[in-house]
Design a protein around this motif. Structure first.
Motif, mmCIF file in Angstrom:
data_model
loop_
_atom_site.group_PDB
_atom_site.id
_atom_site.type_symbol
_atom_site.label_atom_id
_atom_site.label_comp_id
_atom_site.label_asym_id
_atom_site.label_seq_id
_atom_site.Cartn_x
_atom_site.Cartn_y
_atom_site.Cartn_z
ATOM 1 N N ASP A 230 1.082 -1.225 0.119
ATOM 2 C CA ASP A 230 0.113 0.028 -0.178
ATOM 3 C C ASP A 230 0.929 1.049 -0.156
ATOM 4 O OD1 ASP A 230 -2.310 1.197 2.449
ATOM 5 O OD2 ASP A 230 -1.639 2.276 0.536
ATOM 6 N N GLY A 231 0.884 1.964 -1.194
ATOM 7 C CA GLY A 231 1.829 2.997 -1.328
ATOM 8 C C GLY A 231 1.107 4.319 -0.987
ATOM 9 N N GLY A 232 -0.213 4.542 -0.519
ATOM 10 C CA GLY A 232 -0.839 5.601 -0.126
ATOM 11 C C GLY A 232 -1.535 5.924 -1.052
ATOM 12 N N PHE A 233 -2.868 6.666 -0.841
ATOM 13 C CA PHE A 233 -3.901 6.820 -1.841
ATOM 14 C C PHE A 233 -4.609 5.633 -2.391
ATOM 15 C CE2 PHE A 233 -3.442 11.210 -1.185
ATOM 16 C CZ PHE A 233 -2.221 11.585 -1.317
ATOM 17 N N GLN A 234 -4.687 4.597 -1.705
ATOM 18 C CA GLN A 234 -5.087 3.292 -2.040
ATOM 19 C C GLN A 234 -4.356 2.845 -3.080
ATOM 20 O OE1 GLN A 234 -7.434 5.419 -0.587
ATOM 21 N NE2 GLN A 234 -6.847 4.156 1.195
ATOM 22 N N LYS A 235 -2.932 3.286 -3.600
ATOM 23 C CA LYS A 235 -2.315 2.826 -4.690
ATOM 24 C C LYS A 235 -1.645 1.430 -4.116
ATOM 25 C CE LYS A 235 1.274 5.126 -5.671
ATOM 26 N NZ LYS A 235 2.127 6.476 -6.170
ATOM 27 N N LEU A 236 -1.655 0.284 -4.947
ATOM 28 C CA LEU A 236 -1.048 -0.683 -4.762
ATOM 29 C C LEU A 236 -0.077 -1.129 -5.887
ATOM 30 C CD1 LEU A 236 -3.944 -3.567 -4.183
ATOM 31 C CD2 LEU A 236 -2.282 -2.475 -2.636
ATOM 32 N N VAL A 237 1.159 -1.442 -5.063
ATOM 33 C CA VAL A 237 2.381 -2.023 -5.973
ATOM 34 C C VAL A 237 2.440 -3.420 -5.774
ATOM 35 C CG1 VAL A 237 4.742 -1.667 -6.539
ATOM 36 C CG2 VAL A 237 3.409 0.424 -6.069
ATOM 37 N N PHE A 238 2.615 -4.463 -6.724
ATOM 38 C CA PHE A 238 2.492 -5.681 -6.547
ATOM 39 C C PHE A 238 3.969 -6.267 -6.724
ATOM 40 C CE2 PHE A 238 -1.821 -7.247 -6.679
ATOM 41 C CZ PHE A 238 -2.465 -6.047 -6.746
ATOM 42 N N GLY A 239 4.050 -7.384 -5.808
ATOM 43 C CA GLY A 239 5.400 -8.150 -6.040
ATOM 44 C C GLY A 239 5.226 -9.104 -7.429
ATOM 45 N N THR A 240 6.239 -9.701 -7.717
ATOM 46 C CA THR A 240 6.300 -10.355 -8.940
ATOM 47 C C THR A 240 5.510 -11.755 -8.847
ATOM 48 O OG1 THR A 240 8.330 -11.447 -8.405
ATOM 49 C CG2 THR A 240 8.284 -9.672 -9.933
ATOM 50 N N GLY A 241 5.071 -12.132 -7.576
ATOM 51 C CA GLY A 241 4.267 -13.450 -7.252
ATOM 52 C C GLY A 241 4.831 -14.636 -6.989
ATOM 53 N N THR A 242 4.123 -15.625 -6.511
ATOM 54 C CA THR A 242 4.615 -16.748 -6.128
ATOM 55 C C THR A 242 3.951 -17.845 -6.668
ATOM 56 O OG1 THR A 242 5.918 -16.083 -3.871
ATOM 57 C CG2 THR A 242 5.506 -18.354 -4.306
ATOM 58 N N ARG A 243 4.248 -18.959 -7.474
ATOM 59 C CA ARG A 243 3.402 -20.055 -7.836
ATOM 60 C C ARG A 243 3.204 -21.189 -6.960
ATOM 61 N NH1 ARG A 243 1.245 -20.383 -12.756
ATOM 62 N NH2 ARG A 243 0.436 -22.618 -13.587
ATOM 63 N N LEU A 244 2.229 -21.446 -6.259
ATOM 64 C CA LEU A 244 2.149 -22.514 -5.616
ATOM 65 C C LEU A 244 1.574 -23.759 -6.215
ATOM 66 C CD1 LEU A 244 1.904 -23.845 -2.546
ATOM 67 C CD2 LEU A 244 -0.321 -22.753 -2.423
ATOM 68 N N LEU A 245 2.087 -24.890 -5.938
ATOM 69 C CA LEU A 245 1.605 -25.871 -6.748
ATOM 70 C C LEU A 245 1.377 -26.940 -5.608
ATOM 71 C CD1 LEU A 245 4.340 -26.348 -9.570
ATOM 72 C CD2 LEU A 245 2.171 -25.417 -9.759
ATOM 73 N N VAL A 246 0.245 -27.398 -5.457
ATOM 74 C CA VAL A 246 -0.373 -28.496 -4.452
ATOM 75 C C VAL A 246 -0.626 -29.867 -5.205
ATOM 76 C CG1 VAL A 246 -1.843 -29.106 -2.932
ATOM 77 C CG2 VAL A 246 -1.298 -26.501 -3.177
ATOM 78 N N SER A 247 0.235 -30.820 -4.757
ATOM 79 C CA SER A 247 0.215 -32.166 -5.305
ATOM 80 C C SER A 247 -0.687 -32.964 -4.196
ATOM 81 C CB SER A 247 1.365 -32.725 -5.518
ATOM 82 O OG SER A 247 2.410 -32.807 -4.381
ATOM 83 N N PRO A 248 -1.139 -34.235 -4.771
ATOM 84 C CA PRO A 248 -1.965 -35.163 -4.037
ATOM 85 C C PRO A 248 -1.070 -35.818 -3.357
ATOM 86 C CG PRO A 248 -2.268 -35.423 -6.371
ATOM 87 C CD PRO A 248 -1.260 -34.449 -6.273
#
Lengths: 113, 109
Positions: free
Chosen positions: B91-109
């Motif tokens: 949250d950078g102020g004024f409801q401005k969002l800066v996102f990270g590059t993301g994490t891919r979660l793989l769930v296996s049986p």
């Protein structure tokens, strides 16, 4: 309530063409933003608005214009499309205060050839 | 550029617990959000931490430590449907969002 509606869902443009991506929300949210998402990257903020008549630049504003004449609508204009603008574009809105989070539209997949 | 760091991928099995970390730059920081995105879908909001500590929402919890410029998302009792990308966002102020590059979660049986 429809939430955040983006049109079109898919678009192919030729280099140099201009177009407008539409975004409308029916939740009376003050704050709206445009993001682009490229493969392997997070969402990057293009432009945002804190209310009707007020807009500001985000991280990657070059090549894009926005306006906010009403609370509901926040269109994104590509002035002269370039292949580097091939991406998925998301519009999002929030009521103010991030506790409830942003609501995202379903996205527009844009290809510039 | 991005000012949030996340692991690119995490793998786990059904029923397990997984923690996704996020470190951020402190300039213009007001809070940390977490979003989930399934392939081909739109991001959906999971949680927001404006203050230090733990926020719990069902199987998901999120933690923030401002002194360490660090937060994490904890997912318990993993299910196959939890396979998705998870993004922290500053949250950078004024409801401005800066996102990270993301994490891919793989769930296996």
């Amino acid at each position: 309530n429809a939430g955040v509606t983006q049109t079109p869902k898919f678009q192919v443009l030729k280099t140099g063409q201009s177009m407008t991506l539409q975004c409308a929300q029916d939740m009376n949210h003050e704050y709206m933003s445009w993001y682009r998402q490229d493969p392997g990257m997070g969402l990057r903020l293009i432009h945002y608005s804190v209310g009707a008549g007020i807009t500001d630049q985000g991280e990657v504003p070059n090549g894009y214009n926005v306006s906010r004449s009403t609370t509901e609508d926040f269109p994104l204009r590509l002035l002269s499309a370039a292949p580097s603008q091939t991406s998925v574009y998301f519009c999002a809105s929030t009521t103010g205060g991030l506790v409830g989070g942003y609501t995202f539209g379903s996205g527009t997949r844009l290809t510039v050839v | 550029g991005q000012s949030l760091e996340q692991p690119s991928e995490v793998t786990a099995v059904e029923g397990a617990i997984v923690q996704i970390n996020c470190t951020y730059q402190t300039s213009g920081f007001y809070g940390l959000s977490w979003y989930q995105q399934h392939d081909g879908g739109a991001p959906t909001f999971l949680s927001y931490n404006g203050l230090d500590g733990l926020e719990e929402t069902g199987r998901f919890s999120s933690f923030l430590s401002r002194s360490d410029s660090y937060g994490y998302l904890l997912l318990q009792e993993l299910q196959m449907k939890d396979s998705a990308s998870y993004f922290c966002a500053k949250d950078g102020g004024f409801q401005k969002l800066v996102f990270g590059t993301g994490t891919r979660l793989l769930v296996s049986p």
